[in-house]
Design a protein around this motif. Structure first.
Motif, mmCIF file in Angstrom:
data_model
loop_
_atom_site.group_PDB
_atom_site.id
_atom_site.type_symbol
_atom_site.label_atom_id
_atom_site.label_comp_id
_atom_site.label_asym_id
_atom_site.label_seq_id
_atom_site.Cartn_x
_atom_site.Cartn_y
_atom_site.Cartn_z
ATOM 1 N N GLY A 1 0.700 -1.151 -0.033
ATOM 2 C CA GLY A 1 -0.059 0.063 0.030
ATOM 3 C C GLY A 1 0.654 1.138 0.020
ATOM 4 O O GLY A 1 0.249 2.422 -0.012
ATOM 5 N N ALA A 2 1.906 1.096 -0.207
ATOM 6 C CA ALA A 2 2.936 2.279 0.057
ATOM 7 C C ALA A 2 3.109 3.002 -1.352
ATOM 8 O O ALA A 2 2.638 2.371 -2.320
ATOM 9 C CB ALA A 2 4.584 1.890 0.333
ATOM 10 N N GLY A 3 3.584 4.240 -1.410
ATOM 11 C CA GLY A 3 3.475 5.111 -2.709
ATOM 12 C C GLY A 3 4.503 4.422 -3.627
ATOM 13 O O GLY A 3 5.402 3.733 -3.214
ATOM 14 N N MET A 4 4.223 4.838 -4.785
ATOM 15 C CA MET A 4 5.125 4.328 -5.698
ATOM 16 C C MET A 4 6.524 4.565 -5.827
ATOM 17 O O MET A 4 7.520 4.062 -5.617
ATOM 18 C CB MET A 4 4.624 4.926 -7.301
ATOM 19 N N MET A 5 6.878 6.150 -5.321
ATOM 20 C CA MET A 5 8.317 6.470 -5.040
ATOM 21 C C MET A 5 8.987 5.650 -3.929
ATOM 22 O O MET A 5 10.156 5.162 -4.000
ATOM 23 C CB MET A 5 8.370 7.963 -4.942
ATOM 24 N N ASP A 6 8.065 5.354 -2.801
ATOM 25 C CA ASP A 6 8.638 4.852 -1.655
ATOM 26 C C ASP A 6 9.015 3.134 -2.094
ATOM 27 O O ASP A 6 9.865 2.779 -1.475
ATOM 28 C CB ASP A 6 7.721 4.759 -0.627
ATOM 29 N N CYS A 7 7.951 2.869 -2.715
ATOM 30 C CA CYS A 7 8.338 1.428 -3.267
ATOM 31 C C CYS A 7 9.694 1.218 -4.059
ATOM 32 O O CYS A 7 10.518 0.179 -3.962
ATOM 33 C CB CYS A 7 7.203 0.794 -3.980
#
Length: 274
Positions: free
Chosen positions: A17-23
């Motif tokens: 569920g994390a954001g794209m950039m964090d992933c």
């Protein structure tokens, strides 16, 4: 350096569920190792959770769930810091999924230790704190069992109620839901007179006596008149004695008996965000 593809990033995003950039950053740091990337995101959540531990989480979603045979219900509140997050569709879905899981547990402690897609519920909340950037926690956890249980969630997910009836008879589904709506709207203190604690009763009697003294009533009459006022207090503040909101000519108890002469309300739970 590992080749990080968009598919890898999306897979991690769907899992956590994390954001794209964090992933993407987590996968780069983990050199493409998926499990290690998940662990990196969890640690980030722990850090955010620690930094926001003293924040007030007074917003959120209150969700009620009932099992398939309508004998057990649960209400949980998934709390967060802001109304903006509370209204997010993914946050509401998480709250709903957690409520369905909570049906299998009797206490908040058992529930927090339960498995939720490979993580303990408590760990999932920490993870989501990192994803969302707000303190996320389980506030209320209430259960109710009975011969027939139904629920009501008020629009906006700020109030949810459960009501138990004495039997699963024809019309019980609608009756229980209607009484659950009553409990949501009228916020009763207790099911009936027996459910009101002695401290509250004494307080109400003293309030009534003070009012009567100010009206100039003789001291010798105060006890009897105050007890009469207490009857009104019970009528206004106990669920089965309240006027039924859809027909004020009858009480909630009388409404339920109109569905089935032997039917009674055996319990209720109400959770509301402040």
């Amino acid at each position: 350096m590992a080749n990080i593809t968009a598919a890898d990033v999306n897979k991690l995003r769907q899992t956590t569920g994390a954001g794209m950039m964090d992933c993407k950053k987590a996968l780069v740091e983990a050199e493409g190792d998926f499990d290690k990337a998940i662990e990196i995101l969890r640690k980030k959540g722990q850090k955010v959770a620690a930094n926001r531990a003293d924040r007030e989480s007074s917003e959120g979603a209150v969700i009620a769930a009932v099992n398939a045979d309508n004998t057990q219900g649960v209400i949980i509140s998934l709390n967060c810091e802001t109304d903006f997050v509370a209204k997010n569709e993914s946050f509401t879905k998480l709250a709903t999924d957690l409520a369905e899981l909570a049906l299998n547990y009797n206490t908040k402690e058992e529930f927090l230790a339960a498995d939720f897609n490979g993580l303990k519920v408590e760990e999932k909340l920490t993870e989501q704190t990192g994803v969302i950037g707000e303190k996320i926690e389980i506030g209320s956890f209430e259960t109710l069992s009975g011969a027939f249980v139904n629920s009501y969630i008020h629009a906006g997910n700020r109030i949810a109620t459960l009501v138990a009836l004495s039997a699963n008879v024809e019309g019980a589904d609608e009756a229980a839901r209607n009484v659950a709506m009553q409990a949501a709207a009228m916020a009763p203190l207790a099911l009936n007179e027996e459910g009101v604690d002695a401290v509250t009763i004494e307080k109400e009697i003293e309030i009534a006596k003070d009012q009567l003294r100010q009206e100039g009533k003789p001291e010798a009459m105060l006890d009897n008149i105050a007890k009469g006022k207490l009857g009104r207090f019970f009528k206004d503040n106990t669920l089965v004695n309240q006027d039924y909101i859809k027909d004020s000519k009858v009480s909630v108890s009388e409404y339920v008996k109109s569905v089935n002469a032997d039917l009674t309300v055996t319990g209720f739970k109400r959770v509301a965000l402040a």
